[in-house]
Design a protein around this motif. Structure first.
Motif, PDB file in Angstrom:
ATOM      1  N   ASN A 184       6.521   6.044   8.227  1.00 55.65           N
ATOM      2  CA  ASN A 184       5.716   7.147   7.712  1.00 55.65           C
ATOM      3  C   ASN A 184       6.472   8.435   7.434  1.00 55.65           C
ATOM      4  O   ASN A 184       5.860   9.404   6.955  1.00 55.65           O
ATOM      5  CB  ASN A 184       4.567   7.415   8.686  1.00 55.65           C
ATOM      6  N   GLU A 185       7.769   8.491   7.702  1.00 49.31           N
ATOM      7  CA  GLU A 185       8.551   9.652   7.299  1.00 49.31           C
ATOM      8  C   GLU A 185       9.001   9.473   5.853  1.00 49.31           C
ATOM      9  O   GLU A 185       9.302   8.360   5.422  1.00 49.31           O
ATOM     10  CB  GLU A 185       9.765   9.828   8.220  1.00 49.31           C
ATOM     11  N   LYS A 186       9.057  10.545   5.108  1.00 43.66           N
ATOM     12  CA  LYS A 186       9.430  10.463   3.699  1.00 43.66           C
ATOM     13  C   LYS A 186      10.834   9.864   3.550  1.00 43.66           C
ATOM     14  O   LYS A 186      11.735  10.156   4.333  1.00 43.66           O
ATOM     15  CB  LYS A 186       9.395  11.855   3.058  1.00 43.66           C
ATOM     16  N   THR A 187      10.997   9.032   2.526  1.00 44.14           N
ATOM     17  CA  THR A 187      12.290   8.397   2.277  1.00 44.14           C
ATOM     18  C   THR A 187      13.003   9.093   1.133  1.00 44.14           C
ATOM     19  O   THR A 187      12.362   9.639   0.226  1.00 44.14           O
ATOM     20  CB  THR A 187      12.111   6.907   1.955  1.00 44.14           C
ATOM     21  N   GLU A 192      11.306  10.559  -6.517  1.00 47.21           N
ATOM     22  CA  GLU A 192      10.036  11.051  -5.997  1.00 47.21           C
ATOM     23  C   GLU A 192       9.903  10.636  -4.538  1.00 47.21           C
ATOM     24  O   GLU A 192      10.025   9.473  -4.203  1.00 47.21           O
ATOM     25  CB  GLU A 192       8.893  10.452  -6.817  1.00 47.21           C
ATOM     26  N   MET A 193       9.673  11.600  -3.645  1.00 55.24           N
ATOM     27  CA  MET A 193       9.605  11.298  -2.221  1.00 55.24           C
ATOM     28  C   MET A 193       8.421  10.379  -1.931  1.00 55.24           C
ATOM     29  O   MET A 193       7.313  10.610  -2.427  1.00 55.24           O
ATOM     30  CB  MET A 193       9.492  12.582  -1.408  1.00 55.24           C
ATOM     31  N   THR A 195       6.884   7.449   1.310  1.00 59.17           N
ATOM     32  CA  THR A 195       7.103   6.891   2.649  1.00 59.17           C
ATOM     33  C   THR A 195       7.559   5.440   2.522  1.00 59.17           C
ATOM     34  O   THR A 195       7.195   4.743   1.560  1.00 59.17           O
ATOM     35  CB  THR A 195       5.824   6.933   3.497  1.00 59.17           C
ATOM     36  N   PRO A 196       8.336   4.939   3.483  1.00 54.13           N
ATOM     37  CA  PRO A 196       8.709   3.520   3.468  1.00 54.13           C
ATOM     38  C   PRO A 196       7.495   2.590   3.470  1.00 54.13           C
ATOM     39  O   PRO A 196       7.540   1.510   2.877  1.00 54.13           O
ATOM     40  CB  PRO A 196       9.530   3.367   4.758  1.00 54.13           C
ATOM     41  N   LYS A 197       6.389   3.006   4.117  1.00 55.54           N
ATOM     42  CA  LYS A 197       5.181   2.185   4.111  1.00 55.54           C
ATOM     43  C   LYS A 197       4.657   2.008   2.687  1.00 55.54           C
ATOM     44  O   LYS A 197       4.376   0.885   2.244  1.00 55.54           O
ATOM     45  CB  LYS A 197       4.091   2.820   4.990  1.00 55.54           C
ATOM     46  N   ASP A 198       4.557   3.103   1.951  1.00 54.04           N
ATOM     47  CA  ASP A 198       4.069   3.025   0.572  1.00 54.04           C
ATOM     48  C   ASP A 198       5.043   2.262  -0.311  1.00 54.04           C
ATOM     49  O   ASP A 198       4.636   1.517  -1.207  1.00 54.04           O
ATOM     50  CB  ASP A 198       3.838   4.430   0.015  1.00 54.04           C
ATOM     51  N   GLN A 199       6.325   2.445  -0.047  1.00 53.04           N
ATOM     52  CA  GLN A 199       7.348   1.732  -0.809  1.00 53.04           C
ATOM     53  C   GLN A 199       7.239   0.228  -0.581  1.00 53.04           C
ATOM     54  O   GLN A 199       7.280  -0.568  -1.532  1.00 53.04           O
ATOM     55  CB  GLN A 199       8.733   2.234  -0.396  1.00 53.04           C
ATOM     56  N   MET A 200       7.080  -0.170   0.690  1.00 51.30           N
ATOM     57  CA  MET A 200       6.930  -1.589   1.012  1.00 51.30           C
ATOM     58  C   MET A 200       5.699  -2.174   0.317  1.00 51.30           C
ATOM     59  O   MET A 200       5.755  -3.272  -0.254  1.00 51.30           O
ATOM     60  CB  MET A 200       6.800  -1.774   2.526  1.00 51.30           C
ATOM     61  N   LEU A 201       4.590  -1.458   0.357  1.00 55.86           N
ATOM     62  CA  LEU A 201       3.364  -1.931  -0.288  1.00 55.86           C
ATOM     63  C   LEU A 201       3.574  -2.117  -1.793  1.00 55.86           C
ATOM     64  O   LEU A 201       3.107  -3.100  -2.380  1.00 55.86           O
ATOM     65  CB  LEU A 201       2.212  -0.958  -0.030  1.00 55.86           C
ATOM     66  N   LEU A 202       4.301  -1.197  -2.416  1.00 55.16           N
ATOM     67  CA  LEU A 202       4.585  -1.307  -3.851  1.00 55.16           C
ATOM     68  C   LEU A 202       5.427  -2.540  -4.148  1.00 55.16           C
ATOM     69  O   LEU A 202       5.165  -3.273  -5.116  1.00 55.16           O
ATOM     70  CB  LEU A 202       5.306  -0.043  -4.341  1.00 55.16           C
ATOM     71  N   TYR A 203       6.459  -2.770  -3.332  1.00 56.08           N
ATOM     72  CA  TYR A 203       7.327  -3.924  -3.540  1.00 56.08           C
ATOM     73  C   TYR A 203       6.542  -5.228  -3.416  1.00 56.08           C
ATOM     74  O   TYR A 203       6.690  -6.151  -4.225  1.00 56.08           O
ATOM     75  CB  TYR A 203       8.467  -3.920  -2.522  1.00 56.08           C
ATOM     76  N   VAL A 204       5.711  -5.319  -2.374  1.00 54.70           N
ATOM     77  CA  VAL A 204       4.948  -6.550  -2.152  1.00 54.70           C
ATOM     78  C   VAL A 204       3.955  -6.770  -3.292  1.00 54.70           C
ATOM     79  O   VAL A 204       3.809  -7.894  -3.804  1.00 54.70           O
ATOM     80  CB  VAL A 204       4.227  -6.504  -0.789  1.00 54.70           C
ATOM     81  N   LYS A 205       3.282  -5.718  -3.712  1.00 55.44           N
ATOM     82  CA  LYS A 205       2.312  -5.852  -4.804  1.00 55.44           C
ATOM     83  C   LYS A 205       2.996  -6.244  -6.106  1.00 55.44           C
ATOM     84  O   LYS A 205       2.422  -6.980  -6.922  1.00 55.44           O
ATOM     85  CB  LYS A 205       1.530  -4.549  -4.976  1.00 55.44           C
ATOM     86  N   GLU A 206       4.226  -5.774  -6.295  1.00 58.48           N
ATOM     87  CA  GLU A 206       4.990  -6.172  -7.484  1.00 58.48           C
ATOM     88  C   GLU A 206       5.253  -7.676  -7.481  1.00 58.48           C
ATOM     89  O   GLU A 206       5.110  -8.349  -8.508  1.00 58.48           O
ATOM     90  CB  GLU A 206       6.310  -5.402  -7.523  1.00 58.48           C
ATOM     91  N   GLU A 207       5.612  -8.216  -6.304  1.00 60.92           N
ATOM     92  CA  GLU A 207       5.876  -9.651  -6.208  1.00 60.92           C
ATOM     93  C   GLU A 207       4.581 -10.457  -6.296  1.00 60.92           C
ATOM     94  O   GLU A 207       4.569 -11.576  -6.805  1.00 60.92           O
ATOM     95  CB  GLU A 207       6.615  -9.972  -4.911  1.00 60.92           C
ATOM     96  N   ILE A 208       3.476  -9.896  -5.807  1.00 64.62           N
ATOM     97  CA  ILE A 208       2.191 -10.586  -5.900  1.00 64.62           C
ATOM     98  C   ILE A 208       1.792 -10.777  -7.366  1.00 64.62           C
ATOM     99  O   ILE A 208       1.225 -11.805  -7.743  1.00 64.62           O
ATOM    100  CB  ILE A 208       1.103  -9.815  -5.135  1.00 64.62           C
TER     101      ILE A 208
END
Length: 380
Positions: A184-187, A192-193, A195-208
């Protein structure tokens, strides 16, 4: 696709992947100036046979690094070999059907290290998290350790879709601050800043989008195991992610309070989350922290030798204080019950192999969750 009919088949590949995420991160660190490694790792795809070619090409440089064991130790070599052969053995015409992408290693010193594995053999998308860097002076070692020992808790509200629905009508959970901060800390990985959580969700949704019929799974070892549990929890809370989200992890420390246990149990009973936590006997790391911290999911505890039986348990949020069950649970998770100066925290792959027959006799994770005597609820 090979049939997966038991928890051993579900877990052994993930054990290899959770082992090799250490190697992938170290490989990038040692060879970051070589032509094989661009500055944009998260957009690249790495097939395991190609990784072996890089290991051979730069063998001298890698053997002289402090990470040598991560590349040429028996565990790493065995795991690389198995990963390279899986697709070839099952579908010879698709030898590159297991690969890693979105490898987040740009700022290993201060941020969470993880990658996304696409497994076309078993039709799953796997988020794998690296554990604590164990080499003195290793990249991220100091930050890993500081996060591990930051056992103060931080409050996190449940999303509106879940708040008030778990047992007791809880609306928030308390999480291990060090693990929570990783997500939850900004990466600084993007212009564009985020969070790793949001980044992970984006990566997974891209693969989905590329593989809409694949299952979602998280895995990791030690620190990576706790991060994988939290990652699976966040994925299970996201309404756009296909369910159930599976989490198969190895040697996880505890990461939340009773409310977190209740929130996970709600998601498990709803059919959105399934967790299998492999632990070794006498593992102090997997039995810490202790004060008002609780494990979640189904635990399979593995003794060192096959002469001793596996144990399988599921935590109950409503366990009566000062009952024999409570006292036994408290003792099993205590410092004194798990004190062992000869213990190897990293031998989980070997223990899986030792107990292969017993694990093959067990059901799949989904079928375990249908066992009302184990979990107290059943899902279709």
């Amino acid at each position: 696709m090979p049939e997966v009919s038991n928890i051993y088949d579900q877990s052994i590949e993930l054990a290899d992947v959770s082992y090799l995420v250490y190697s992938m991160a170290s490989l990038y660190h040692v060879l970051h100036e070589k032509e094989e490694f661009s500055s944009n790792r998260e957009t690249e795809t790495w097939y395991f046979p190609d990784v072996q070619k890089v290991l051979n090409k730069y063998k001298k440089e890698l053997e002289e690094s402090k990470y040598k064991e991560n590349f040429f130790g028996k565990g790493a070599v065995d795991s690389f070999t198995r990963l390279s052969e899986w697709a070839k053995e099952n579908e010879p015409e698709h030898a590159k059907d297991i690969y890693m992408t979105h490898i987040n290693v740009k700022n290993m010193k201060n941020e969470m290290v993880y990658g996304v594995l696409v497994d076309k053999v078993h039709k799953r998308i796997v988020v794998v998290f690296r554990g604590t860097e164990s080499f003195a002076g290793g990249t991220g070692m100091y930050h890993n350790i500081m996060s591990d020992v930051n056992i103060f808790k931080t409050k996190e509200d449940l999303p509106a879709s879940v708040a008030g629905k778990p047992e007791g009508g809880i609306k928030h959970v308390w999480l291990h601050k060090g693990f929570h901060n990783y997500f939850n800390e900004k990466t600084s990985n993007d212009d564009e800043m985020i969070t790793p959580k949001d980044q992970m969700l984006l990566y997974v949704k891209e693969e989905i989008k590329n593989h809409p019929d694949y299952t979602i799974c998280c895995t990791g070892h030690s620190l990576g195991a706790s991060l994988s549990t939290l990652g699976a929890y966040y994925l299970a809370l996201d309404e756009e992610i296909p369910k159930p989200v599976n989490n198969i992890n190895f040697q996880s420390p505890r990461l939340g309070d009773t409310n977190f246990l209740k929130a996970c149990r709600y998601l498990e009973e709803k059919g959105d989350l399934q967790i299998c936590r492999f632990s070794n006997d006498n593992d102090l790391i997997a039995n810490s922290p202790s004060m008002n911290y609780f494990h979640v999911g189904i635990e399979i505890r593995m003794p060192k030798n096959a002469q001793k039986s596996l144990t399988r348990t599921y935590p109950r949020a409503n366990m009566s204080t000062f009952s024999w069950e409570w006292a036994g649970s408290l003792w099993r998770g205590s410092f004194f019950a798990n004190l062992d100066f000869t213990y190897d925290h990293g031998d989980y792959v070997d223990r899986l192999k030792v107990h292969k027959k017993a694990l093959e006799d067990m059901k799949t994770l989904r079928e375990m969750y249908q066992n009302t005597e184990l979990t107290g609820f059943a899902k279709n």
